[in-house]
Scaffold this motif. Sequence first.
Motif, mmCIF file in Angstrom:
data_model
loop_
_atom_site.group_PDB
_atom_site.id
_atom_site.type_symbol
_atom_site.label_atom_id
_atom_site.label_comp_id
_atom_site.label_asym_id
_atom_site.label_seq_id
_atom_site.Cartn_x
_atom_site.Cartn_y
_atom_site.Cartn_z
ATOM 1 N N ILE A 26 3.074 13.705 -15.769
ATOM 2 C CA ILE A 26 3.696 12.377 -15.755
ATOM 3 C C ILE A 26 4.968 12.372 -14.917
ATOM 4 N N ILE A 27 5.854 13.333 -15.161
ATOM 5 C CA ILE A 27 7.140 13.361 -14.448
ATOM 6 C C ILE A 27 6.939 13.585 -12.964
ATOM 7 N N ARG A 28 6.039 14.486 -12.601
ATOM 8 C CA ARG A 28 5.804 14.745 -11.178
ATOM 9 C C ARG A 28 5.154 13.544 -10.490
ATOM 10 N N PHE A 29 4.285 12.856 -11.201
ATOM 11 C CA PHE A 29 3.697 11.651 -10.625
ATOM 12 C C PHE A 29 4.732 10.538 -10.516
ATOM 13 N N TRP A 30 5.653 10.455 -11.472
ATOM 14 C CA TRP A 30 6.753 9.496 -11.350
ATOM 15 C C TRP A 30 7.582 9.799 -10.102
ATOM 16 N N LEU A 31 7.825 11.076 -9.851
ATOM 17 C CA LEU A 31 8.588 11.457 -8.662
ATOM 18 C C LEU A 31 7.859 11.060 -7.387
ATOM 19 N N LEU A 32 6.546 11.237 -7.374
ATOM 20 C CA LEU A 32 5.751 10.805 -6.218
ATOM 21 C C LEU A 32 5.846 9.292 -6.040
ATOM 22 N N SER A 33 5.775 8.569 -7.150
ATOM 23 C CA SER A 33 5.877 7.115 -7.079
ATOM 24 C C SER A 33 7.254 6.685 -6.570
ATOM 25 N N ALA A 34 8.302 7.326 -7.051
ATOM 26 C CA ALA A 34 9.654 7.005 -6.593
ATOM 27 C C ALA A 34 9.790 7.257 -5.093
ATOM 28 N N THR A 35 9.178 8.340 -4.620
ATOM 29 C CA THR A 35 9.207 8.647 -3.186
ATOM 30 C C THR A 35 8.520 7.551 -2.379
ATOM 31 N N CYS A 36 7.373 7.083 -2.862
ATOM 32 C CA CYS A 36 6.649 6.010 -2.178
ATOM 33 C C CYS A 36 7.490 4.731 -2.139
ATOM 34 N N CYS A 37 8.130 4.415 -3.255
ATOM 35 C CA CYS A 37 8.965 3.211 -3.315
ATOM 36 C C CYS A 37 10.141 3.301 -2.347
ATOM 37 N N LEU A 38 10.788 4.453 -2.308
ATOM 38 C CA LEU A 38 11.930 4.633 -1.406
ATOM 39 C C LEU A 38 11.495 4.570 0.049
ATOM 40 N N PHE A 39 10.338 5.150 0.351
ATOM 41 C CA PHE A 39 9.821 5.099 1.718
ATOM 42 C C PHE A 39 9.509 3.658 2.116
ATOM 43 N N GLY A 40 8.914 2.909 1.190
ATOM 44 C CA GLY A 40 8.628 1.503 1.457
ATOM 45 C C GLY A 40 9.896 0.700 1.690
ATOM 46 N N LEU A 41 10.914 0.946 0.859
ATOM 47 C CA LEU A 41 12.197 0.261 1.057
ATOM 48 C C LEU A 41 12.833 0.636 2.399
ATOM 49 N N GLY A 42 12.680 1.903 2.769
ATOM 50 C CA GLY A 42 13.205 2.343 4.060
ATOM 51 C C GLY A 42 12.554 1.607 5.224
ATOM 52 N N LEU A 43 11.239 1.436 5.157
ATOM 53 C CA LEU A 43 10.531 0.684 6.201
ATOM 54 C C LEU A 43 10.965 -0.776 6.206
ATOM 55 N N PHE A 44 11.150 -1.336 5.021
ATOM 56 C CA PHE A 44 11.582 -2.733 4.911
ATOM 57 C C PHE A 44 12.950 -2.920 5.558
ATOM 58 N N TYR A 45 13.875 -2.032 5.257
ATOM 59 C CA TYR A 45 15.216 -2.151 5.833
ATOM 60 C C TYR A 45 15.198 -1.866 7.336
ATOM 61 N N ALA A 46 14.393 -0.904 7.758
ATOM 62 C CA ALA A 46 14.314 -0.585 9.185
ATOM 63 C C ALA A 46 13.825 -1.787 9.980
ATOM 64 N N ASP A 47 12.872 -2.535 9.429
ATOM 65 C CA ASP A 47 12.381 -3.740 10.110
ATOM 66 C C ASP A 47 13.498 -4.761 10.225
ATOM 67 N N TRP A 48 14.260 -4.944 9.143
ATOM 68 C CA TRP A 48 15.344 -5.926 9.188
ATOM 69 C C TRP A 48 16.416 -5.530 10.195
ATOM 70 N N VAL A 70 0.834 -1.201 0.000
ATOM 71 C CA VAL A 70 0.000 0.000 0.000
ATOM 72 C C VAL A 70 0.872 1.256 0.000
ATOM 73 N N ILE A 71 2.029 1.172 0.634
ATOM 74 C CA ILE A 71 2.970 2.295 0.669
ATOM 75 C C ILE A 71 3.796 2.338 -0.614
ATOM 76 N N ILE A 72 4.346 1.199 -1.002
ATOM 77 C CA ILE A 72 5.168 1.153 -2.208
ATOM 78 C C ILE A 72 4.360 1.582 -3.431
ATOM 79 N N GLY A 73 3.133 1.103 -3.542
ATOM 80 C CA GLY A 73 2.252 1.469 -4.650
ATOM 81 C C GLY A 73 1.365 2.649 -4.303
ATOM 82 N N GLY A 74 1.897 3.583 -3.532
ATOM 83 C CA GLY A 74 1.106 4.704 -3.041
ATOM 84 C C GLY A 74 0.432 5.520 -4.135
ATOM 85 N N LEU A 75 1.103 5.674 -5.279
ATOM 86 C CA LEU A 75 0.498 6.454 -6.360
ATOM 87 C C LEU A 75 -0.756 5.758 -6.895
ATOM 88 N N PHE A 76 -0.699 4.438 -7.016
ATOM 89 C CA PHE A 76 -1.886 3.692 -7.443
ATOM 90 C C PHE A 76 -3.031 3.891 -6.452
#
Length: 366
Positions: free
Chosen positions: A338-360, A290-296
């Motif tokens: 399109i570009i600004r929405f891509w940036l939002l999507s990239a932010t969501c993906c990075l935030f999701g990865l950050g949570l994933f690594y923080a859990d590990w 839900v976080i990684i696919g935040g733009l969707f």
Amino acid sequence: MNNVFVAAGLASVAAVVALVVSVLLTPYLIRVFSRQGFGQEIREEGPSSHKSKRGTPTMGGVAILVAMWAGYLAAHLVMLLADSAEPPTVSGLLLLLLTTSLGLVGFLDDFIKIRKQRNLGLNKTAKLVGQLLSAVVFAVLAVRFADDRGLTPASLDLSFIRDLGTISFGLVGFVVFCYLVVGAWSNAVNLTDGLDGLAGGTSAMVLATYVIISFWQFHNTCLKSVPGCYEVRDPLDVAVVAAAAMAGCVGFLWWNAAPAKIFMGDTGSLALGGLVAGLSVVSRTELLMVIIGGLFVVEVLSVGLQVVVFRTSRRRLFRMAPFHHHFELGGWPETTVIIRFWLLSATCCLFGLGLFYADWSTARGL
């Protein structure tokens, strides 16, 4: 197959082959679909700037599906040539099955639109039945085929970054849950596919995130007694599927970027939505998705809010839904949206990865 470098090489083979196939196959499809008159119909109530897109070849999602299969099979061919006894896994094949079956539903939807020269393909019931059958088959098979550790491709527990353990669905509940997840994500990607390259670029980012997550799970898969390890089945093969699909999206994006020479259509959007849903299930990250696919998620919520507000107040919350059209009608050029929405999507993906690594790191006591 414990060598991390070999594993990374396999994912790279899948990605490179899928990229080449997608880049080379898409222009061929453009020519064939153009000759056959397989052009996109544009809804009348859409932005007026989209009228010029009528007739652009659609069903380009075929290229992504073919590239994904080609990349996956090529990676396993490399395994075979390297004298590896690693066959395709249940998890990988289930992801391919789910993605392809939803792609077929989308293909029928696109084909009916073209044949009847309208923007409506399969009726809602037929599309829901197609999604239901795809999800049910995936769900039932995903809780079978335990490995030597007793792990099946999917878990009956709800998961965030790992199984939460506090909410268990049972078999029937899990099948219902899978249907909701698959239906939600396939429709979410479908709604996002409204601007040239928006869904393709966003999907590529989400899939790249799952390449990292699955590879990390492969590198840290072990028994319960070891802190920070993941109880998932076939994470390397999942990473190979995600890498192949990601590269397929990138190759397709070469031709789909604004101004698009071909659209992915429901063939691509339903398939990609099903794939990200399946990835969240087999990697035990349903809520993290839900976080990684935040733009969707934002795109779906914008449609829901628009409907609720209009039905209750007879006024529109946005100029037009999904959300990307609101900015188009506000004067933003399509490429800017399109570009600004891509940036939002990239932010969501990075935030999701950050949570994933923080859990590990927390689980390992780092």
